[in-house]
Motif scaffolding. Structure first.
Motif, PDB file in Angstrom:
ATOM      1  N   UNK A 278       0.835  -1.203   0.000  1.00 42.82           N
ATOM      2  CA  UNK A 278       0.000   0.000   0.000  1.00 42.82           C
ATOM      3  C   UNK A 278       0.867   1.249   0.000  1.00 42.82           C
ATOM      4  N   UNK A 279       1.875   1.268   0.883  1.00 39.44           N
ATOM      5  CA  UNK A 279       2.792   2.413   0.944  1.00 39.44           C
ATOM      6  C   UNK A 279       3.584   2.536  -0.356  1.00 39.44           C
ATOM      7  N   UNK A 280       4.028   1.374  -0.881  1.00 35.30           N
ATOM      8  CA  UNK A 280       4.844   1.383  -2.096  1.00 35.30           C
ATOM      9  C   UNK A 280       4.075   1.953  -3.284  1.00 35.30           C
ATOM     10  N   UNK A 281       2.807   1.562  -3.430  1.00 36.22           N
ATOM     11  CA  UNK A 281       2.033   1.983  -4.602  1.00 36.22           C
ATOM     12  C   UNK A 281       1.405   3.369  -4.419  1.00 36.22           C
ATOM     13  N   UNK A 282       0.849   3.633  -3.244  1.00 37.06           N
ATOM     14  CA  UNK A 282       0.183   4.920  -3.060  1.00 37.06           C
ATOM     15  C   UNK A 282       1.165   6.041  -2.790  1.00 37.06           C
ATOM     16  N   UNK A 283       2.407   5.698  -2.415  1.00 33.13           N
ATOM     17  CA  UNK A 283       3.435   6.722  -2.231  1.00 33.13           C
ATOM     18  C   UNK A 283       4.244   6.964  -3.492  1.00 33.13           C
ATOM     19  N   UNK A 284       3.942   6.231  -4.553  1.00 31.98           N
ATOM     20  CA  UNK A 284       4.707   6.343  -5.799  1.00 31.98           C
ATOM     21  C   UNK A 284       4.371   7.629  -6.555  1.00 31.98           C
ATOM     22  N   UNK A 285       5.374   8.165  -7.216  1.00 34.27           N
ATOM     23  CA  UNK A 285       5.170   9.304  -8.113  1.00 34.27           C
ATOM     24  C   UNK A 285       5.167   8.749  -9.541  1.00 34.27           C
ATOM     25  N   UNK A 286       3.982   8.647 -10.126  1.00 35.42           N
ATOM     26  CA  UNK A 286       3.852   8.027 -11.449  1.00 35.42           C
ATOM     27  C   UNK A 286       4.036   9.027 -12.589  1.00 35.42           C
ATOM     28  N   UNK A 287       4.075  10.314 -12.271  1.00 36.76           N
ATOM     29  CA  UNK A 287       4.190  11.335 -13.318  1.00 36.76           C
ATOM     30  C   UNK A 287       5.627  11.477 -13.801  1.00 36.76           C
ATOM     31  N   UNK A 288       6.568  11.432 -12.875  1.00 38.28           N
ATOM     32  CA  UNK A 288       7.984  11.581 -13.229  1.00 38.28           C
ATOM     33  C   UNK A 288       8.831  11.231 -12.012  1.00 38.28           C
ATOM     34  N   UNK A 289      10.134  11.130 -12.229  1.00 40.47           N
ATOM     35  CA  UNK A 289      11.086  11.006 -11.123  1.00 40.47           C
ATOM     36  C   UNK A 289      11.618  12.399 -10.813  1.00 40.47           C
ATOM     37  N   UNK A 290      11.646  12.736  -9.533  1.00 35.76           N
ATOM     38  CA  UNK A 290      12.263  13.985  -9.113  1.00 35.76           C
ATOM     39  C   UNK A 290      13.568  13.659  -8.399  1.00 35.76           C
ATOM     40  N   UNK A 291      14.668  14.017  -9.003  1.00 31.57           N
ATOM     41  CA  UNK A 291      15.992  13.734  -8.461  1.00 31.57           C
ATOM     42  C   UNK A 291      16.576  15.037  -7.932  1.00 31.57           C
ATOM     43  N   UNK A 292      16.844  15.076  -6.632  1.00 32.00           N
ATOM     44  CA  UNK A 292      17.260  16.307  -5.970  1.00 32.00           C
ATOM     45  C   UNK A 292      18.675  16.149  -5.425  1.00 32.00           C
ATOM     46  N   UNK A 293      19.641  16.835  -6.045  1.00 31.16           N
ATOM     47  CA  UNK A 293      21.042  16.779  -5.607  1.00 31.16           C
ATOM     48  C   UNK A 293      21.306  17.852  -4.555  1.00 31.16           C
ATOM     49  N   UNK A 294      21.948  17.452  -3.457  1.00 34.54           N
ATOM     50  CA  UNK A 294      22.303  18.405  -2.414  1.00 34.54           C
ATOM     51  C   UNK A 294      23.779  18.772  -2.526  1.00 34.54           C
ATOM     52  N   UNK A 318      17.716  20.145  -9.197  1.00 34.00           N
ATOM     53  CA  UNK A 318      16.574  19.233  -9.289  1.00 34.00           C
ATOM     54  C   UNK A 318      16.377  18.805 -10.738  1.00 34.00           C
ATOM     55  N   UNK A 319      16.402  17.500 -10.976  1.00 34.05           N
ATOM     56  CA  UNK A 319      16.177  16.928 -12.301  1.00 34.05           C
ATOM     57  C   UNK A 319      14.799  16.269 -12.326  1.00 34.05           C
ATOM     58  N   UNK A 320      14.047  16.505 -13.381  1.00 38.78           N
ATOM     59  CA  UNK A 320      12.785  15.807 -13.614  1.00 38.78           C
ATOM     60  C   UNK A 320      13.026  14.815 -14.742  1.00 38.78           C
ATOM     61  N   UNK A 321      12.853  13.518 -14.448  1.00 42.39           N
ATOM     62  CA  UNK A 321      13.169  12.459 -15.410  1.00 42.39           C
ATOM     63  C   UNK A 321      11.908  11.675 -15.744  1.00 42.39           C
ATOM     64  N   UNK A 322      11.796  11.268 -16.987  1.00 46.36           N
ATOM     65  CA  UNK A 322      10.636  10.510 -17.484  1.00 46.36           C
ATOM     66  C   UNK A 322      10.354   9.297 -16.608  1.00 46.36           C
ATOM     67  N   UNK A 323       9.077   9.090 -16.280  1.00 43.36           N
ATOM     68  CA  UNK A 323       8.678   8.017 -15.365  1.00 43.36           C
ATOM     69  C   UNK A 323       8.742   6.625 -15.994  1.00 43.36           C
ATOM     70  N   UNK A 324       8.972   6.535 -17.308  1.00 41.06           N
ATOM     71  CA  UNK A 324       9.041   5.223 -17.958  1.00 41.06           C
ATOM     72  C   UNK A 324      10.333   4.475 -17.628  1.00 41.06           C
ATOM     73  N   UNK A 325      11.285   5.160 -17.051  1.00 38.71           N
ATOM     74  CA  UNK A 325      12.560   4.545 -16.659  1.00 38.71           C
ATOM     75  C   UNK A 325      12.302   3.593 -15.486  1.00 38.71           C
TER      76      UNK A 325
END
Length: 378
Positions: A278-294, A318-325
């Motif tokens: 439940x956490x894995x699926x409902x917490x997923x971001x299906x639109x894109x990956x947000x990669x945040x470098x500190x 912050x990189x926004x990457x296609x969710x198909x990856x």
């Protein structure tokens, strides 16, 4: 002390752990087996698993004459194990609060060693043991063994207190063996080893954790029934009445109580697995990956990745990457361009990337997620 078959098997496991530590010759044989219950077997996990199995089997025979209430210590072990697993998730929440990062992200440390942690699979407690081992026997640790030491500088201070539950749990587990026969002793050694590994590497939602805590409870609730069933199959002994699939009962209420008690280990396992997915699926971001470098030391363009946009802010990129990856492939592929370019980065997870596009189950889950999101966030 007489070397019985339990001690003999324990010695074999210790030898096996030593062989795996010093060479890779058994990896092709061992990995496919341990992979099934250690949630992605690795050399480090295999060494710890067989080492713990051997220790439990040997020490259970050395200490079997101690006058201890084994059922009482099984209860204590179940309680301590549950507290340790839940505390691991609590540490992840506290860690993310202190670092000001979202709950539904994977944290990747890029200093000392590449190490990851998330609520779904925590490595915070593992990093404490990793730091100790690195300081003690660092030169002897194989490069294939990830100690998680890269996370050590970020862990909440309370983690160093919680980690003391491990030796306490180990002792209570040892005292829970009593004078059990070989089958129960072997199974309890297996489940105890899985529990300790899961609490250290994975947390509540890890496969070895679920196997371990539910297995120990299974021994507590139905250990003698398991022996009775095995005796019935192998020795053709009469199956005890208490081991019937449908328990004897007096009235519907008594039937419900006894059935729940009989099958409670499986019910608990099912509930944890349900919560995990439940956490894995409902917490997923299906639109894109947000990669945040500190604190990036340089600008990385990621030309070989399907980057949709890049945002540069103070001390972060912050990189926004296609969710198909595929999520796992993306995590592994990003290690190369991000190496020596930042202290750490976070990435949103997308469990749906492991499913096949167009599959009816995938479509159903996506629709269900959209409906839940619309209720909770709109």
């Amino acid at each position: 002390m007489k070397i019985n078959k339990t001690i003999f098997v324990g010695i074999l496991f210790i030898i096996l752990a030593c062989v795996i530590f010093t060479s890779n010759i058994l990896n092709p044989i061992v990995h496919p087996i341990t992979h099934q219950f250690l949630m992605g077997s690795s050399k480090g996990k295999d060494i710890i698993f067989f080492g713990l199995m051997g220790m439990f089997l040997i020490l259970s025979q050395i200490l079997k004459d101690i006058n201890a209430d084994s059922d009482k210590f099984l209860k204590i072990s179940i309680l301590l194990g549950s507290v340790l697993l839940i505390a691991g998730i609590g540490l992840e929440v506290l860690f993310r609060y202190e670092m000001n990062i979202d709950l539904n992200t994977i944290f990747m440390s890029m200093e000392n060693s590449v190490s990851s942690t998330s609520i779904l699979h925590t490595h915070l407690l593992k990093s404490i043991l990793g730091d100790v081992l690195t300081n003690l026997i660092g030169p002897f640790i194989d490069n294939e063994i990830n100690t998680g030491v890269g996370l050590y500088e970020y862990i909440p201070e309370v983690s160093k207190i919680i980690v003391f539950l491990f030796p306490l749990l180990f002792v209570t587990l040892l005292l829970s063996f009593g004078n059990k026969r070989f089958l129960q002793t072997f199974l309890l050694s297996f489940f105890a080893s899985c529990l300790l590994i899961g609490a250290l590497d994975g947390g509540l939602f890890a496969t070895p954790s679920i196997t371990g805590i539910c297995g120990i409870y299974l021994i507590y609730a139905n250990g003698k029934c398991i022996e009775g069933i095995v005796d019935y199959i192998i020795k053709r002994k009469k199956l005890p009445e208490r081991c019937r699939i449908i328990p004897n009962h007096q009235g519907i209420l008594d039937f419900i109580v006894k059935t729940i008690k009989r099958y409670s280990p499986y019910i608990i396992a099912a509930l944890i697995i349900f919560l995990r997915f439940s956490i894995a699926f409902f917490g997923a971001n299906t639109e894109h990956y947000e990669v945040d470098l500190a604190n990036p030391t340089e600008n990385v363009t990621l030309n070989e990745f399907p980057v949709e946009s890049i945002t540069y802010e103070d001390n972060r990129t912050v990189y926004i990457i296609d969710s198909n990856y595929n999520e796992m492939e993306l995590l592994n592929d990003l290690k190369v361009p991000f190496n020596n370019t930042c202290k750490y980065y976070t990435i949103t997870w997308n469990t749906f990337s492991y499913l096949e596009d167009g599959d009816s189950t995938t479509e159903f889950l996506l629709e269900l997620k959209e409906k839940v999101d619309s209720v909770l966030f709109h």
